[in-house]
Design a protein around this motif. Structure first.
Motif, PDB file in Angstrom:
ATOM      1  N   VAL A 190       7.636  11.525   9.959  1.00 49.41           N
ATOM      2  CA  VAL A 190       8.144  10.151   9.882  1.00 49.41           C
ATOM      3  C   VAL A 190       7.412   9.286  10.901  1.00 49.41           C
ATOM      4  CG1 VAL A 190      10.161   8.658  10.067  1.00 49.41           C
ATOM      5  CG2 VAL A 190      10.393  10.958   9.090  1.00 49.41           C
ATOM      6  N   LEU A 191       6.797   8.211  10.399  1.00 50.40           N
ATOM      7  CA  LEU A 191       6.046   7.281  11.234  1.00 50.40           C
ATOM      8  C   LEU A 191       6.700   5.914  11.173  1.00 50.40           C
ATOM      9  CD1 LEU A 191       3.564   6.363  12.889  1.00 50.40           C
ATOM     10  CD2 LEU A 191       2.351   6.053  10.711  1.00 50.40           C
ATOM     11  N   LEU A 192       7.068   5.380  12.344  1.00 45.05           N
ATOM     12  CA  LEU A 192       7.648   4.046  12.448  1.00 45.05           C
ATOM     13  C   LEU A 192       6.554   3.105  12.941  1.00 45.05           C
ATOM     14  CD1 LEU A 192      10.505   2.745  12.116  1.00 45.05           C
ATOM     15  CD2 LEU A 192      10.766   2.971  14.598  1.00 45.05           C
ATOM     16  N   VAL A 193       6.343   1.983  12.219  1.00 44.73           N
ATOM     17  CA  VAL A 193       5.258   1.058  12.542  1.00 44.73           C
ATOM     18  C   VAL A 193       5.839  -0.280  12.991  1.00 44.73           C
ATOM     19  CG1 VAL A 193       3.157  -0.063  11.717  1.00 44.73           C
ATOM     20  CG2 VAL A 193       3.796   2.198  10.834  1.00 44.73           C
ATOM     21  N   LEU A 194       5.431  -0.722  14.192  1.00 43.09           N
ATOM     22  CA  LEU A 194       5.903  -1.978  14.778  1.00 43.09           C
ATOM     23  C   LEU A 194       4.761  -2.977  14.846  1.00 43.09           C
ATOM     24  CD1 LEU A 194       7.707  -0.456  17.921  1.00 43.09           C
ATOM     25  CD2 LEU A 194       8.604  -0.619  15.593  1.00 43.09           C
ATOM     26  N   GLY A 195       5.117  -4.234  15.118  1.00 41.07           N
ATOM     27  CA  GLY A 195       4.096  -5.258  15.314  1.00 41.07           C
ATOM     28  C   GLY A 195       4.608  -6.630  14.948  1.00 41.07           C
ATOM     29  N   VAL A 196       4.134  -7.656  15.650  1.00 41.02           N
ATOM     30  CA  VAL A 196       4.575  -9.017  15.367  1.00 41.02           C
ATOM     31  C   VAL A 196       3.893  -9.502  14.093  1.00 41.02           C
ATOM     32  CG1 VAL A 196       4.930  -9.490  17.814  1.00 41.02           C
ATOM     33  CG2 VAL A 196       2.754 -10.099  16.762  1.00 41.02           C
ATOM     34  N   ASN A 197       4.429 -10.573  13.531  1.00 38.16           N
ATOM     35  CA  ASN A 197       3.876 -11.105  12.287  1.00 38.16           C
ATOM     36  C   ASN A 197       2.430 -11.552  12.484  1.00 38.16           C
ATOM     37  OD1 ASN A 197       6.288 -10.742  10.944  1.00 38.16           O
ATOM     38  ND2 ASN A 197       7.038 -12.818  11.379  1.00 38.16           N
ATOM     39  N   GLY A 198       1.596 -11.228  11.493  1.00 39.75           N
ATOM     40  CA  GLY A 198       0.233 -11.712  11.500  1.00 39.75           C
ATOM     41  C   GLY A 198      -0.798 -10.779  12.100  1.00 39.75           C
ATOM     42  N   VAL A 199      -0.387  -9.626  12.603  1.00 38.46           N
ATOM     43  CA  VAL A 199      -1.355  -8.729  13.251  1.00 38.46           C
ATOM     44  C   VAL A 199      -2.023  -7.784  12.253  1.00 38.46           C
ATOM     45  CG1 VAL A 199      -0.144  -8.800  15.464  1.00 38.46           C
ATOM     46  CG2 VAL A 199       0.420  -6.999  13.793  1.00 38.46           C
ATOM     47  N   GLY A 200      -1.543  -7.762  11.012  1.00 37.07           N
ATOM     48  CA  GLY A 200      -2.111  -6.858  10.016  1.00 37.07           C
ATOM     49  C   GLY A 200      -1.305  -5.580   9.840  1.00 37.07           C
ATOM     50  N   LYS A 201      -0.015  -5.651  10.116  1.00 35.37           N
ATOM     51  CA  LYS A 201       0.833  -4.460  10.064  1.00 35.37           C
ATOM     52  C   LYS A 201       0.965  -3.922   8.634  1.00 35.37           C
ATOM     53  CE  LYS A 201       5.052  -5.297  11.142  1.00 35.37           C
ATOM     54  NZ  LYS A 201       5.768  -5.293   9.852  1.00 35.37           N
ATOM     55  N   THR A 202       1.260  -4.806   7.671  1.00 36.48           N
ATOM     56  CA  THR A 202       1.422  -4.363   6.290  1.00 36.48           C
ATOM     57  C   THR A 202       0.118  -3.785   5.735  1.00 36.48           C
ATOM     58  OG1 THR A 202       3.099  -6.083   5.955  1.00 36.48           O
ATOM     59  CG2 THR A 202       2.154  -5.070   3.989  1.00 36.48           C
ATOM     60  N   THR A 203      -0.991  -4.445   6.027  1.00 40.08           N
ATOM     61  CA  THR A 203      -2.297  -3.945   5.580  1.00 40.08           C
ATOM     62  C   THR A 203      -2.594  -2.579   6.186  1.00 40.08           C
ATOM     63  OG1 THR A 203      -3.124  -6.210   5.360  1.00 40.08           O
ATOM     64  CG2 THR A 203      -4.761  -4.447   5.511  1.00 40.08           C
ATOM     65  N   THR A 204      -2.254  -2.411   7.453  1.00 39.12           N
ATOM     66  CA  THR A 204      -2.476  -1.126   8.114  1.00 39.12           C
ATOM     67  C   THR A 204      -1.686  -0.019   7.441  1.00 39.12           C
ATOM     68  OG1 THR A 204      -2.959  -2.155  10.257  1.00 39.12           O
ATOM     69  CG2 THR A 204      -2.183   0.129  10.282  1.00 39.12           C
ATOM     70  N   ILE A 205      -0.426  -0.291   7.135  1.00 39.29           N
ATOM     71  CA  ILE A 205       0.414   0.711   6.470  1.00 39.29           C
ATOM     72  C   ILE A 205      -0.188   1.084   5.113  1.00 39.29           C
ATOM     73  CG2 ILE A 205       2.671   1.090   5.384  1.00 39.29           C
ATOM     74  CD1 ILE A 205       3.891  -0.629   7.615  1.00 39.29           C
ATOM     75  N   GLY A 206      -0.642   0.082   4.345  1.00 43.19           N
ATOM     76  CA  GLY A 206      -1.223   0.357   3.043  1.00 43.19           C
ATOM     77  C   GLY A 206      -2.497   1.195   3.140  1.00 43.19           C
ATOM     78  N   LYS A 207      -3.353   0.888   4.117  1.00 46.07           N
ATOM     79  CA  LYS A 207      -4.592   1.650   4.267  1.00 46.07           C
ATOM     80  C   LYS A 207      -4.312   3.078   4.715  1.00 46.07           C
ATOM     81  CE  LYS A 207      -7.714  -2.231   5.255  1.00 46.07           C
ATOM     82  NZ  LYS A 207      -8.633  -2.841   6.258  1.00 46.07           N
ATOM     83  N   LEU A 208      -3.360   3.260   5.621  1.00 45.44           N
ATOM     84  CA  LEU A 208      -2.990   4.612   6.044  1.00 45.44           C
ATOM     85  C   LEU A 208      -2.457   5.418   4.869  1.00 45.44           C
ATOM     86  CD1 LEU A 208      -1.222   3.912   9.475  1.00 45.44           C
ATOM     87  CD2 LEU A 208      -3.447   5.010   9.142  1.00 45.44           C
ATOM     88  N   ALA A 209      -1.604   4.773   4.077  1.00 50.23           N
ATOM     89  CA  ALA A 209      -1.015   5.466   2.928  1.00 50.23           C
ATOM     90  C   ALA A 209      -2.107   5.928   1.963  1.00 50.23           C
ATOM     91  CB  ALA A 209      -0.020   4.551   2.225  1.00 50.23           C
ATOM     92  N   GLN A 210      -3.068   5.068   1.684  1.00 51.17           N
ATOM     93  CA  GLN A 210      -4.119   5.433   0.736  1.00 51.17           C
ATOM     94  C   GLN A 210      -5.018   6.541   1.305  1.00 51.17           C
ATOM     95  OE1 GLN A 210      -6.065   2.152  -1.049  1.00 51.17           O
ATOM     96  NE2 GLN A 210      -7.556   3.388  -2.160  1.00 51.17           N
ATOM     97  N   GLN A 211      -5.382   6.432   2.583  1.00 48.55           N
ATOM     98  CA  GLN A 211      -6.216   7.467   3.188  1.00 48.55           C
ATOM     99  C   GLN A 211      -5.536   8.823   3.147  1.00 48.55           C
ATOM    100  OE1 GLN A 211      -7.868   6.648   7.055  1.00 48.55           O
ATOM    101  NE2 GLN A 211      -8.467   4.559   6.531  1.00 48.55           N
ATOM    102  N   TRP A 212      -4.271   8.854   3.532  1.00 49.53           N
ATOM    103  CA  TRP A 212      -3.565  10.136   3.600  1.00 49.53           C
ATOM    104  C   TRP A 212      -3.282  10.705   2.215  1.00 49.53           C
ATOM    105  CZ3 TRP A 212       0.055   8.039   7.996  1.00 49.53           C
ATOM    106  CH2 TRP A 212      -0.642   8.085   9.207  1.00 49.53           C
ATOM    107  N   ARG A 213      -3.050   9.830   1.227  1.00 48.03           N
ATOM    108  CA  ARG A 213      -2.863  10.352  -0.124  1.00 48.03           C
ATOM    109  C   ARG A 213      -4.171  10.973  -0.628  1.00 48.03           C
ATOM    110  NH1 ARG A 213      -4.149   9.479  -5.031  1.00 48.03           N
ATOM    111  NH2 ARG A 213      -5.267   7.548  -4.559  1.00 48.03           N
ATOM    112  N   LEU A 214      -5.293  10.310  -0.335  1.00 44.18           N
ATOM    113  CA  LEU A 214      -6.583  10.862  -0.742  1.00 44.18           C
ATOM    114  C   LEU A 214      -6.888  12.174  -0.021  1.00 44.18           C
ATOM    115  CD1 LEU A 214      -8.737   7.591  -0.901  1.00 44.18           C
ATOM    116  CD2 LEU A 214      -7.801   8.911  -2.818  1.00 44.18           C
ATOM    117  N   ASP A 215      -6.264  12.376   1.124  1.00 40.72           N
ATOM    118  CA  ASP A 215      -6.409  13.640   1.846  1.00 40.72           C
ATOM    119  C   ASP A 215      -5.488  14.728   1.295  1.00 40.72           C
ATOM    120  OD1 ASP A 215      -8.330  12.603   3.491  1.00 40.72           O
ATOM    121  OD2 ASP A 215      -6.954  12.108   5.120  1.00 40.72           O
TER     122      ASP A 215
END
Length: 396
Positions: A190-215
């Motif tokens: 379980v990974l909890l992701v924090l960050g203020v608005n505008g830092v790219g938090k949602t994009t980061t979560i999406g990229k991590l999800a795709q990388q790990w699924r491809l793994d």
């Protein structure tokens, strides 16, 4: 005749007394005199006596031994510490993303070290460059002191030696004592992701999800940011792009319930990783901090021991403000990792040094571009080599 004998006896006694006095005076004089000729001449004794070289003749029938090797007059300087092995592919990727940073404070350092002589004025200029470079005051001081400490040595007349010292200090700063990331240590992780608005938090979560699924990992997303308009919709787009399922909540609903349901689904359906998004209001908002603490407690109820990692996403373009944000969050939350985004769009990539030095939290990923693969696992050695790549070119 009798008178002459008395005078003779008296003379003998006087002579005897004189002899006794002279002997005693001589003994006292010898006691006070220097013990050796070296002492009488006032020459100090050597601190270490040099042994006399003796020639050993071989016995009949034995080969003659080689002559003893002469000791050097002065010890040679210790060899420089070898640089760690660097992943070339990672270094090249970082180098492209850090181009603006190298054109900033790294280029300014190069102009300083291009001088023929490093003097007190150079020190003042070095201090100014480092403390205005958005690497944080603590990291700036560590690098400055590392260079200053060696200025009395002739070797620092060589710019390459100065750069090696800066590289080594930078690697030391980034070498945060933290365990390596092991996504297989728990199931689900379980990974909890924090960050203020505008830092790219949602994009980061999406990229991590795709990388790990491809793994080959089975990944689930939790849309825990129920307060920001379109936050869930944006995460849904990334979930579709990464081809992973997502657990949603109602608009303005309770984010804790979304995280709880997602973790329980991860446990029941055998997911490998559950990534939980969170609200990103201003870090000074007390209500947000209370909500984030509640999320952690609820996660622990859904799966004891979770979240296993809590990462904060920071925007490199904000420079030292990113450090301030992280310090505020860390005061209330247990942050175990940093993701630094937008390195390619900023001349403030050196902020990584300040983050690691002040927070003692490892950087897990860095974003050096827009593509999925541009969110890269952080490699400190490759990062340092890329940051100071071709640094000497600025000296010309």
């Amino acid at each position: 005749m009798q008178t002459e004998l008395v005078e003779l006896a008296v003379a003998i006694v006087v002579i005897a007394l004189i002899l006794v006095v002279l002997r005693r005076a001589s003994a006292r004089s010898r006691a006070r005199a220097p013990a050796s000729i070296r002492d009488r001449l006032g020459v100090e004794a050597p601190t270490e006596a040099r042994p006399r070289r003796q020639r050993q003749r071989p016995r009949p029938g034995e080969p003659e031994a080689p002559p003893p090797r002469a000791e050097p007059i002065a010890a040679a300087p210790a060899p420089a510490e070898p640089a760690p092995q660097v992943d070339r592919e990672a270094r090249d990727a970082y180098a492209a993303g850090l181009a603006k940073t190298r054109g900033g404070f790294v280029a300014r350092l190069g102009k300083l070290f291009g001088k023929k002589k490093i003097d007190a004025q150079t020190l003042d200029e070095l201090e100014e460059v480092l403390f205005t470079a958005d690497i944080g005051p603590r990291a700036a001081d560590r690098i400055f002191q590392a260079v200053k400490a060696g200025l009395s040595r002739d070797e620092l007349d060589d710019p390459a030696t100065i750069w090696n010292r800066i590289r080594k200090t930078s690697r030391d700063i980034l070498a945060v004592d933290a365990p390596a990331l092991d996504l297989s240590s728990k199931k689900p992780f379980v990974l909890l992701v924090l960050g203020v608005n505008g830092v790219g938090k949602t994009t980061t979560i999406g990229k991590l999800a795709q990388q790990w699924r491809l793994d080959g990992k089975k990944v689930l997303l939790a849309a825990g940011d129920t307060y920001r308009a379109a936050a869930t919709e944006q995460l849904e787009v990334w979930a579709e792009r990464a081809d992973v399922p997502i657990v949603r909540g109602k608009p303005n609903g309770d984010p804790s319930s979304v995280v709880f349901d997602a973790i329980k689904k991860g446990v029941d359906e055998g997911f490998d990783i559950v990534i939980c998004d969170t609200a990103g209001r201003l870090h000074s908002n007390t209500g947000l901090m209370d909500e984030l603490k509640k999320l952690r407690r609820v996660a622990g109820k859904a799966m004891p021991g979770s979240p296993h990692e809590t990462w904060m996403v920071l925007d490199a373009t904000t420079g030292q403000n990113a450090i301030s944000q992280a310090k505020t969050f860390k005061a209330d939350m247990e942050i175990s990792g940093i993701v630094l985004t937008k390195l390619d769009g900023s001349a403030k990539g050196g902020v990584v040094l300040g983050i690691c030095d002040e927070l003692k939290v490892p950087v897990r990923f860095v974003g050096v571009g827009e593509k999925i693969g541009d969110l890269r696992p952080f490699d400190p050695a490759a990062f340092v080599e890329a940051l100071y790549a071709d640094a000497g070119a600025a000296e010309n």
